[in-house]
Design an enzyme around this catalytic site. Structure first.
Site, PDB file in Angstrom:
ATOM      1  N   GLU A 149      -8.495  39.292  87.474  1.00 19.32           N
ATOM      2  CA  GLU A 149      -7.111  39.276  87.017  1.00 19.32           C
ATOM      3  C   GLU A 149      -6.940  40.135  85.773  1.00 19.32           C
ATOM      4  O   GLU A 149      -7.850  40.237  84.948  1.00 19.32           O
ATOM      5  CB  GLU A 149      -6.652  37.835  86.749  1.00 19.32           C
TER       6      GLU A 149
ATOM      7  N   CYS B 253      -4.308  43.460  79.073  1.00 23.22           N
ATOM      8  CA  CYS B 253      -5.476  42.591  78.928  1.00 23.22           C
ATOM      9  C   CYS B 253      -6.310  42.763  80.192  1.00 23.22           C
ATOM     10  O   CYS B 253      -5.861  42.395  81.283  1.00 23.22           O
ATOM     11  CB  CYS B 253      -5.039  41.144  78.748  1.00 23.22           C
TER      12      CYS B 253
ATOM     13  N   CYS C   3     -17.742  35.010  84.703  1.00 21.26           N
ATOM     14  CA  CYS C   3     -18.197  35.212  83.321  1.00 21.26           C
ATOM     15  C   CYS C   3     -19.648  34.807  83.184  1.00 21.26           C
ATOM     16  O   CYS C   3     -20.118  33.886  83.864  1.00 21.26           O
ATOM     17  CB  CYS C   3     -17.333  34.405  82.357  1.00 21.26           C
TER      18      CYS C   3
ATOM     19  N   CYS D   6     -18.217  28.901  77.869  1.00 19.84           N
ATOM     20  CA  CYS D   6     -17.264  28.251  76.972  1.00 19.84           C
ATOM     21  C   CYS D   6     -16.504  27.161  77.729  1.00 19.84           C
ATOM     22  O   CYS D   6     -15.886  27.425  78.763  1.00 19.84           O
ATOM     23  CB  CYS D   6     -16.285  29.279  76.406  1.00 19.84           C
TER      24      CYS D   6
ATOM     25  N   CYS E 101     -12.508  27.433  78.555  1.00 20.02           N
ATOM     26  CA  CYS E 101     -12.005  28.628  79.246  1.00 20.02           C
ATOM     27  C   CYS E 101     -12.137  28.465  80.749  1.00 20.02           C
ATOM     28  O   CYS E 101     -13.220  28.153  81.263  1.00 20.02           O
ATOM     29  CB  CYS E 101     -12.778  29.854  78.770  1.00 20.02           C
TER      30      CYS E 101
ATOM     31  N   GLY F 124     -14.551  37.629  81.833  1.00 17.87           N
ATOM     32  CA  GLY F 124     -15.866  38.167  81.558  1.00 17.87           C
ATOM     33  C   GLY F 124     -16.143  38.402  80.085  1.00 17.87           C
ATOM     34  O   GLY F 124     -15.239  38.428  79.253  1.00 17.87           O
ATOM     35  N   GLU F 125     -17.408  38.565  79.766  1.00 16.67           N
ATOM     36  CA  GLU F 125     -17.876  38.903  78.416  1.00 16.67           C
ATOM     37  C   GLU F 125     -18.197  40.389  78.398  1.00 16.67           C
ATOM     38  O   GLU F 125     -19.176  40.834  79.007  1.00 16.67           O
ATOM     39  CB  GLU F 125     -19.118  38.069  78.076  1.00 16.67           C
TER      40      GLU F 125
ATOM     41  N   SER G   3     -12.955  42.171  72.644  1.00 14.39           N
ATOM     42  CA  SER G   3     -13.149  40.801  72.189  1.00 14.39           C
ATOM     43  C   SER G   3     -14.424  40.237  72.796  1.00 14.39           C
ATOM     44  O   SER G   3     -14.628  40.290  74.017  1.00 14.39           O
ATOM     45  CB  SER G   3     -11.952  39.930  72.610  1.00 14.39           C
TER      46      SER G   3
ATOM     47  N   SER H 153     -14.396  35.838  69.302  1.00 13.57           N
ATOM     48  CA  SER H 153     -13.887  34.523  69.687  1.00 13.57           C
ATOM     49  C   SER H 153     -14.747  33.477  68.982  1.00 13.57           C
ATOM     50  O   SER H 153     -15.823  33.121  69.454  1.00 13.57           O
ATOM     51  CB  SER H 153     -13.971  34.388  71.217  1.00 13.57           C
ATOM     52  N   LEU H 154     -14.281  32.977  67.837  1.00 12.71           N
ATOM     53  CA  LEU H 154     -15.130  32.180  66.940  1.00 12.71           C
ATOM     54  C   LEU H 154     -14.956  30.671  67.167  1.00 12.71           C
ATOM     55  O   LEU H 154     -15.894  29.984  67.556  1.00 12.71           O
ATOM     56  CB  LEU H 154     -14.813  32.546  65.493  1.00 12.71           C
ATOM     57  N   HIS H 155     -13.797  30.146  66.832  1.00 14.17           N
ATOM     58  CA  HIS H 155     -13.389  28.752  67.115  1.00 14.17           C
ATOM     59  C   HIS H 155     -14.099  27.679  66.298  1.00 14.17           C
ATOM     60  O   HIS H 155     -13.609  26.552  66.240  1.00 14.17           O
ATOM     61  CB  HIS H 155     -13.494  28.439  68.602  1.00 14.17           C
TER      62      HIS H 155
ATOM     63  N   ASN I 160      -4.134  26.984  75.508  1.00 13.61           N
ATOM     64  CA  ASN I 160      -3.511  26.909  76.825  1.00 13.61           C
ATOM     65  C   ASN I 160      -4.345  26.004  77.721  1.00 13.61           C
ATOM     66  O   ASN I 160      -5.463  26.350  78.096  1.00 13.61           O
ATOM     67  CB  ASN I 160      -3.412  28.311  77.435  1.00 13.61           C
TER      68      ASN I 160
ATOM     69  N   CYS J 203      -4.233  33.253  77.306  1.00 14.29           N
ATOM     70  CA  CYS J 203      -5.652  33.276  76.937  1.00 14.29           C
ATOM     71  C   CYS J 203      -6.377  32.046  77.467  1.00 14.29           C
ATOM     72  O   CYS J 203      -5.933  30.922  77.279  1.00 14.29           O
ATOM     73  CB  CYS J 203      -5.798  33.332  75.413  1.00 14.29           C
TER      74      CYS J 203
END
Length: 346
Positions: free
Chosen positions: A94, A107, A114, A118, A121, A165-166, A197, A220-222, A296, A339
């Site tokens: 996507e 995007c 992936c 995470c 996600c 994906g990473e 990212s 992408s820390l969080h 989300n 996201c």
């Protein structure tokens, strides 16, 4: 049925020139074909109208153009567009067009599924099937640029590698795609308008710095507490925050480019004062800014957006420490295009 012919976009310009010389033709034919493949993004040899019919037939007998197709397109109430992209082997990824009043952003995805895990996600719940080729990444940008021109009357202005994906787990193809996107022989976009990212792969962040890339980096820390981050991003046990911080210092020393930290605040997970304090300390490593991102949901209820009070606590504390902070409200939630929501549910 998959073709045994070679994908012509796997060839360099010199290899295309050599092909024509080897078939008793002029080398400059390779230049013409290369322009059709990349700058003009042709999906068929028949589109290459400045080549003779015999030349186009020869290309068709030897090669294929494994282009993507927009299988389905959904438009959000806010103007966001989500594309289900069918690849040449039938797999789906996507991509998203995100419009604002002043720009449009693509995007794009870099993997089918992936490589990482995470928990918040939706994409991470998909099995990683394979990496995308450089041309498949490039094609996503071409498709979204066309949509931007059609629906918003101007060309695509920005690209973020924040789809499925990473990106750093598909480094070679992502870099090759960005090279084509920024090349005058490709789309000619400025590297400063591209942001990659990553969830944080220290070795590859250092490699990017060594390769002197010119695009922007977001992480992408969080959480800036190892135990918390590992609980929501289990791969953090392999790539802990100390190693990540070390790689980001290396990045800044080499590139002098700020890093953006993407950060979601969840209820009962990272909404405490100690979480804020840890983030402030982490931000002191290098010049940076923080994007607080609206969460989300992905249906299971384990992760819930923190209260406005918790979000405001982050904002006020970061600002008191002279850390630039922005709040990013999500777009395209009504079509699962925001996201963390990309999971081939189109």
């Amino acid at each position: 049925m998959l073709s045994n012919k070679k994908d012509i976009r796997a060839l360099s310009k010199d290899q295309l020139r050599d092909f024509f010389v080897g078939n008793n033709d002029k080398a400059f034919r390779g230049n013409q074909v290369y322009e059709w493949l990349w700058h003009k993004a042709a999906h068929s040899f028949d589109d290459m109208t400045n080549l003779s019919k015999a030349t186009r037939q020869m290309l068709d007998e030897n090669f294929v153009i494994n282009h993507i197709e927009v299988d389905t397109m959904q438009r959000s109430n806010d103007g966001t567009i989500k594309n289900a992209i069918k690849l040449h082997d039938g797999l789906i990824v996507e991509s998203v067009l995100i419009p604002t009043e002043t720009r449009t952003t693509a995007c794009v995805s870099s993997q089918v599924g992936c490589s990482l895990d995470c928990k918040f996600c939706a994409t991470a719940r998909l099995k990683r099937m394979r990496n995308l080729n450089a041309d498949e990444i490039y094609d996503q940008v071409v498709a979204i640029d066309k949509q931007s021109r059609h629906y918003h009357n101007h060309k695509l202005s920005n690209i973020v590698f924040m789809g499925m994906g990473e990106p750093l787990m598909n480094y070679k193809n992502v870099i090759k795609a960005i090279d084509k996107i920024t090349s005058p022989e490709g789309l000619g976009m400025a590297a400063r308008r591209i942001t990659l990212s990553t969830s944080g792969v220290p070795k590859m962040i250092k490699k990017m710095a060594d390769d002197e890339v010119r695009f922007n980096l977001a992480v992408s820390l969080h959480s800036a507490i190892d135990e918390v981050r590992t609980s929501i991003m289990p791969f953090n046990s392999t790539f802990p925050l100390h190693d990540l911080a070390d790689s980001l210092k290396y990045w800044y020393e080499k590139t002098k480019r700020k890093v953006t930290y993407e950060y979601v605040v969840w209820n009962g997970i990272n909404d405490r004062k100690e979480d804020i304090d840890a983030l402030i300390q982490f931000c002191k490593h290098i010049p940076c800014k923080v994007n607080l991102i609206e969460y989300n949901p992905i249906d299971d209820g384990e992760f819930q957006q923190a209260s406005e009070r918790a979000l405001n606590n982050y904002i006020s504390n970061l600002e008191m420490n002279d850390i630039v902070v922005n709040v990013r409200r999500s777009r395209g939630k009504d079509i699962d295009a925001a996201c963390g929501q990309l999971a081939n549910k189109s």
